[in-house]
Design a protein around this motif. Structure first.
Motif, PDB file in Angstrom:
ATOM      1  N   GLN A 126       0.865  -1.189   0.000  1.00 24.51           N
ATOM      2  CA  GLN A 126       0.000   0.000   0.000  1.00 24.51           C
ATOM      3  C   GLN A 126       0.898   1.235   0.000  1.00 24.51           C
ATOM      4  O   GLN A 126       1.682   1.437   0.921  1.00 24.51           O
ATOM      5  CB  GLN A 126      -0.902   0.003   1.227  1.00 24.51           C
ATOM      6  CG  GLN A 126      -1.843   1.198   1.279  1.00 24.51           C
ATOM      7  CD  GLN A 126      -2.552   1.298   2.613  1.00 24.51           C
ATOM      8  OE1 GLN A 126      -1.938   1.445   3.651  1.00 24.51           O
ATOM      9  NE2 GLN A 126      -3.879   1.180   2.579  1.00 24.51           N
ATOM     10  N   LEU A 127       0.764   2.042  -1.043  1.00 26.96           N
ATOM     11  CA  LEU A 127       1.551   3.268  -1.163  1.00 26.96           C
ATOM     12  C   LEU A 127       0.682   4.480  -0.861  1.00 26.96           C
ATOM     13  O   LEU A 127      -0.543   4.419  -0.936  1.00 26.96           O
ATOM     14  CB  LEU A 127       2.143   3.383  -2.571  1.00 26.96           C
ATOM     15  CG  LEU A 127       3.050   2.230  -3.011  1.00 26.96           C
ATOM     16  CD1 LEU A 127       3.464   2.420  -4.466  1.00 26.96           C
ATOM     17  CD2 LEU A 127       4.275   2.129  -2.122  1.00 26.96           C
ATOM     18  N   GLY A 128       1.342   5.586  -0.559  1.00 30.13           N
ATOM     19  CA  GLY A 128       0.606   6.786  -0.197  1.00 30.13           C
ATOM     20  C   GLY A 128       0.494   6.888   1.320  1.00 30.13           C
ATOM     21  O   GLY A 128       0.685   5.920   2.049  1.00 30.13           O
ATOM     22  N   GLY A 129       0.201   8.064   1.796  1.00 27.77           N
ATOM     23  CA  GLY A 129       0.130   8.261   3.239  1.00 27.77           C
ATOM     24  C   GLY A 129       1.508   8.496   3.821  1.00 27.77           C
ATOM     25  O   GLY A 129       2.470   8.804   3.112  1.00 27.77           O
ATOM     26  N   ASP A 130       1.638   8.320   5.127  1.00 29.30           N
ATOM     27  CA  ASP A 130       2.890   8.609   5.809  1.00 29.30           C
ATOM     28  C   ASP A 130       3.995   7.618   5.468  1.00 29.30           C
ATOM     29  O   ASP A 130       5.153   7.979   5.315  1.00 29.30           O
ATOM     30  CB  ASP A 130       2.677   8.625   7.327  1.00 29.30           C
ATOM     31  CG  ASP A 130       1.755   9.755   7.762  1.00 29.30           C
ATOM     32  OD1 ASP A 130       1.698  10.759   7.030  1.00 29.30           O
ATOM     33  OD2 ASP A 130       1.106   9.614   8.812  1.00 29.30           O
ATOM     34  N   LYS A 131       3.638   6.331   5.365  1.00 28.40           N
ATOM     35  CA  LYS A 131       4.641   5.303   5.129  1.00 28.40           C
ATOM     36  C   LYS A 131       4.047   4.146   4.335  1.00 28.40           C
ATOM     37  O   LYS A 131       2.947   3.681   4.646  1.00 28.40           O
ATOM     38  CB  LYS A 131       5.171   4.773   6.483  1.00 28.40           C
ATOM     39  CG  LYS A 131       6.216   3.691   6.370  1.00 28.40           C
ATOM     40  CD  LYS A 131       6.655   3.228   7.754  1.00 28.40           C
ATOM     41  CE  LYS A 131       7.694   2.107   7.646  1.00 28.40           C
ATOM     42  NZ  LYS A 131       8.141   1.625   8.974  1.00 28.40           N
ATOM     43  N   PRO A 132       4.752   3.692   3.298  1.00 28.64           N
ATOM     44  CA  PRO A 132       4.263   2.519   2.555  1.00 28.64           C
ATOM     45  C   PRO A 132       4.158   1.318   3.487  1.00 28.64           C
ATOM     46  O   PRO A 132       5.001   1.128   4.368  1.00 28.64           O
ATOM     47  CB  PRO A 132       5.344   2.297   1.490  1.00 28.64           C
ATOM     48  CG  PRO A 132       6.044   3.605   1.366  1.00 28.64           C
ATOM     49  CD  PRO A 132       6.001   4.221   2.729  1.00 28.64           C
ATOM     50  N   ARG A 133       3.147   0.499   3.281  1.00 25.77           N
ATOM     51  CA  ARG A 133       2.940  -0.649   4.144  1.00 25.77           C
ATOM     52  C   ARG A 133       2.892  -1.934   3.317  1.00 25.77           C
ATOM     53  O   ARG A 133       2.414  -1.942   2.185  1.00 25.77           O
ATOM     54  CB  ARG A 133       1.643  -0.485   4.949  1.00 25.77           C
ATOM     55  CG  ARG A 133       1.689   0.698   5.912  1.00 25.77           C
ATOM     56  CD  ARG A 133       0.516   0.678   6.882  1.00 25.77           C
ATOM     57  NE  ARG A 133      -0.753   0.905   6.208  1.00 25.77           N
ATOM     58  CZ  ARG A 133      -1.948   0.823   6.810  1.00 25.77           C
ATOM     59  NH1 ARG A 133      -2.008   0.513   8.108  1.00 25.77           N
ATOM     60  NH2 ARG A 133      -3.052   1.061   6.139  1.00 25.77           N
ATOM     61  N   ILE A 134       3.391  -3.007   3.926  1.00 26.14           N
ATOM     62  CA  ILE A 134       3.396  -4.320   3.281  1.00 26.14           C
ATOM     63  C   ILE A 134       2.411  -5.212   4.018  1.00 26.14           C
ATOM     64  O   ILE A 134       2.447  -5.313   5.258  1.00 26.14           O
ATOM     65  CB  ILE A 134       4.806  -4.948   3.321  1.00 26.14           C
ATOM     66  CG1 ILE A 134       5.833  -3.998   2.703  1.00 26.14           C
ATOM     67  CG2 ILE A 134       4.818  -6.294   2.597  1.00 26.14           C
ATOM     68  CD1 ILE A 134       7.269  -4.407   2.949  1.00 26.14           C
ATOM     69  N   PHE A 135       1.543  -5.869   3.263  1.00 28.10           N
ATOM     70  CA  PHE A 135       0.535  -6.749   3.848  1.00 28.10           C
ATOM     71  C   PHE A 135       0.745  -8.183   3.369  1.00 28.10           C
ATOM     72  O   PHE A 135       1.047  -8.432   2.199  1.00 28.10           O
ATOM     73  CB  PHE A 135      -0.878  -6.301   3.458  1.00 28.10           C
ATOM     74  CG  PHE A 135      -1.312  -5.030   4.133  1.00 28.10           C
ATOM     75  CD1 PHE A 135      -2.002  -5.071   5.342  1.00 28.10           C
ATOM     76  CD2 PHE A 135      -1.038  -3.796   3.565  1.00 28.10           C
ATOM     77  CE1 PHE A 135      -2.407  -3.903   5.969  1.00 28.10           C
ATOM     78  CE2 PHE A 135      -1.434  -2.630   4.179  1.00 28.10           C
ATOM     79  CZ  PHE A 135      -2.127  -2.677   5.390  1.00 28.10           C
ATOM     80  N   PHE A 136       0.590  -9.122   4.293  1.00 26.04           N
ATOM     81  CA  PHE A 136       0.551 -10.538   3.971  1.00 26.04           C
ATOM     82  C   PHE A 136      -0.885 -10.973   4.216  1.00 26.04           C
ATOM     83  O   PHE A 136      -1.301 -11.149   5.357  1.00 26.04           O
ATOM     84  CB  PHE A 136       1.522 -11.318   4.853  1.00 26.04           C
ATOM     85  CG  PHE A 136       1.503 -12.806   4.627  1.00 26.04           C
ATOM     86  CD1 PHE A 136       1.470 -13.338   3.345  1.00 26.04           C
ATOM     87  CD2 PHE A 136       1.526 -13.677   5.707  1.00 26.04           C
ATOM     88  CE1 PHE A 136       1.455 -14.718   3.144  1.00 26.04           C
ATOM     89  CE2 PHE A 136       1.512 -15.048   5.513  1.00 26.04           C
ATOM     90  CZ  PHE A 136       1.478 -15.568   4.231  1.00 26.04           C
ATOM     91  N   ILE A 189       8.215  -6.838  -4.020  1.00 25.93           N
ATOM     92  CA  ILE A 189       8.006  -6.987  -2.575  1.00 25.93           C
ATOM     93  C   ILE A 189       9.337  -6.835  -1.843  1.00 25.93           C
ATOM     94  O   ILE A 189       9.434  -6.153  -0.812  1.00 25.93           O
ATOM     95  CB  ILE A 189       7.361  -8.343  -2.250  1.00 25.93           C
ATOM     96  CG1 ILE A 189       5.973  -8.467  -2.911  1.00 25.93           C
ATOM     97  CG2 ILE A 189       7.257  -8.541  -0.739  1.00 25.93           C
ATOM     98  CD1 ILE A 189       4.968  -7.429  -2.476  1.00 25.93           C
ATOM     99  N   VAL A 190      10.390  -7.450  -2.387  1.00 22.21           N
ATOM    100  CA  VAL A 190      11.725  -7.319  -1.785  1.00 22.21           C
ATOM    101  C   VAL A 190      12.155  -5.857  -1.765  1.00 22.21           C
ATOM    102  O   VAL A 190      12.691  -5.362  -0.764  1.00 22.21           O
ATOM    103  CB  VAL A 190      12.758  -8.168  -2.556  1.00 22.21           C
ATOM    104  CG1 VAL A 190      14.180  -7.890  -2.054  1.00 22.21           C
ATOM    105  CG2 VAL A 190      12.441  -9.656  -2.413  1.00 22.21           C
ATOM    106  N   LYS A 191      11.907  -5.154  -2.856  1.00 18.03           N
ATOM    107  CA  LYS A 191      12.295  -3.742  -2.940  1.00 18.03           C
ATOM    108  C   LYS A 191      11.601  -2.911  -1.870  1.00 18.03           C
ATOM    109  O   LYS A 191      12.204  -2.011  -1.273  1.00 18.03           O
ATOM    110  CB  LYS A 191      11.989  -3.182  -4.328  1.00 18.03           C
ATOM    111  CG  LYS A 191      12.476  -1.742  -4.523  1.00 18.03           C
ATOM    112  CD  LYS A 191      12.280  -1.279  -5.946  1.00 18.03           C
ATOM    113  CE  LYS A 191      12.814   0.130  -6.135  1.00 18.03           C
ATOM    114  NZ  LYS A 191      14.277   0.206  -5.923  1.00 18.03           N
TER     115      LYS A 191
END
Length: 294
Positions: free
Chosen positions: A40-50, A77-79
Motif C-alpha cells: 500500500q503506497l501513499g500516506g505517511d509510510k508505505p505498508r506491506i501486507f501478507f 516486494i523485496v524492494k
C-alpha cells in the motif's frame, strides 16, 4: 532476530533447511508467500501486507527465494522491504538481473568476466547468420529465463537449430544462442557464495543421454577444488549483481573458465550432499552479522 523467508512453499528442501538453521540459532522465522503479499503506497509510510496482516515492521531481515514465474512481483516486494530498511540477502534489482540470462551475461561481459560466445536477437529472418556468428553448429539454444535446465536445447545441425528457433520465435519466447563447449563434456561447476565468501563448490556431471548437468535432471555431483581464477569469477559475479547469497555456474573450457549463469536462489540439496557442508548455517551466520552491524 525476526526473519521472513519469502517463498511460495516451505515444502522445498532449501527453504526448509534455511528455516531449520534459523530456528536452531534461536531466531524467530516465518514463511511468507510473497505471491500473497501486497503493498500500500501513499500516506505517511508505505505498508506491506501478507493477506490482511500488516507486516511492514515485523522483520529484521528477509531471505528471498523467488520463483521464476513470479520474479517481478517477488522483486517488487523485496524492494519495498529494502525501502523500509529491512536487510535482504538479495538485492531486488539483482534478483531481476540474475533471472534473465542476457542481462547477467551483458553485465559480466562489461565487467571483464569471460562468458561463452552468445548471440541474441528477435529477428527470425537471420537465424543462419546468428549460427555463423557462433562458428556454426552445434549450438546451445536457451530460454532467457529458464531454470533447472528447462528450456535448454542442444542443436547439432543447422537444420535442427533453425527448426527449434523458428518454433520458439513463433511462441514469442525470448531466447539466446551460445557456442557449444565440447571439452566441458557435460560438466559444470556450481559455486555457492555467501557474503563475498565461497562456502561450497561442486562439480555436476550429466547423465550420458543428457548434456545438461543440473541436479534436478539427475546429474552426478561431487566436491571440487577451484582454481584461483574460478574463485575470483564467482565472488565478483555475485558482487556485481548485488547478491548476498548466490549460486554461480561455470564451465571449464580450453581457454579457461567461462561463466554460464548466476542463481539468486541457489538450491542447497545437491551441494550439501556433495560436500557435507552446512550451507544453510552459513546463510544464517551471514544474516546475523549483517543485522548486528546494521
Amino acid at each position: 532476530m525476526d526473519v521472513a523467508i519469502l517463498s511460495v512453499s516451505l515444502n522445498v528442501y532449501s527453504t526448509a533447511r534455511i528455516a531449520e538453521e534459523f530456528e536452531k540459532a534461536g531466531h524467530f522465522v516465518e514463511h511468507i508467500d510473497h505471491t500473497k503479499c501486497s503493498v500500500q503506497l501513499g500516506g505517511d509510510k508505505p505498508r506491506i501486507f501478507f493477506g490482511t496482516d500488516n507486516i511492514t515492521d515485523d522483520f529484521d531481515a528477509i531471505v528471498p527465494r523467488i520463483g521464476t514465474t513470479v520474479t517481478r512481483h517477488g522483486a517488487a516486494i523485496v524492494k519495498q522491504f529494502e525501502i523500509n530498511h529491512v536487510f535482504s540477502t538479495a538485492h531486488s534489482l539483482g534478483i531481476v538481473k540474475a533471472r534473465n540470462k542476457v542481462s547477467t551475461l551483458q553485465l559480466m561481459s562489461k565487467k571483464g568476466i569471460p562468458v561463452p560466445k552468445t548471440v541474441f536477437s528477435i529477428n527470425p529472418n537471420n537465424v543462419t547468420d546468428q549460427i555463423e556468428l557462433l562458428g556454426g553448429t552445434p549450438v546451445i539454444i536457451k530460454l532467457q529465463e529458464g531454470t533447472q535446465g528447462k528450456g535448454v536445447i542442444l542443436a547439432e545441425s543447422k537444420k535442427s537449430a533453425i527448426s527449434v528457433i523458428d518454433t520458439l520465435y513463433a511462441m514469442n519466447s525470448n531466447i539466446l544462442l551460445q557456442e557449444y563447449i565440447e571439452e566441458a563434456n557435460g560438466e559444470d561447476l556450481r559455486i555457492v557464495v555467501v557474503g563475498n565468501k565461497i562456502v561450497a563448490s561442486m562439480k555436476r556431471t550429466s547423465e550420458r543421454d543428457d548434456f545438461r548437468s543440473n541436479v534436478h535432471r539427475g546429474a552426478n555431483v561431487e566436491e571440487v577444488q577451484l582454481t584461483p581464477r574460478e574463485k575470483f569469477m564467482a565472488i565478483n559475479a555475485t558482487k556485481h549483481l548485488g547478491l548476498g547469497v548466490a549460486g554461480v555456474d561455470l564451465i571449464r573450457s580450453k581457454n579457461g573458465p567461462l561463466l554460464i549463469e548466476v542463481n539468486a536462489s541457489p538450491g542447497l540439496k545437491g551441494i550439501e550432499a556433495a560436500t557435507g557442508l552446512n550451507v544453510a548455517k552459513c546463510i544464517v551466520q551471514y544474516v546475523e552479522r549483517k543485522v548486528k552491524r546494521k
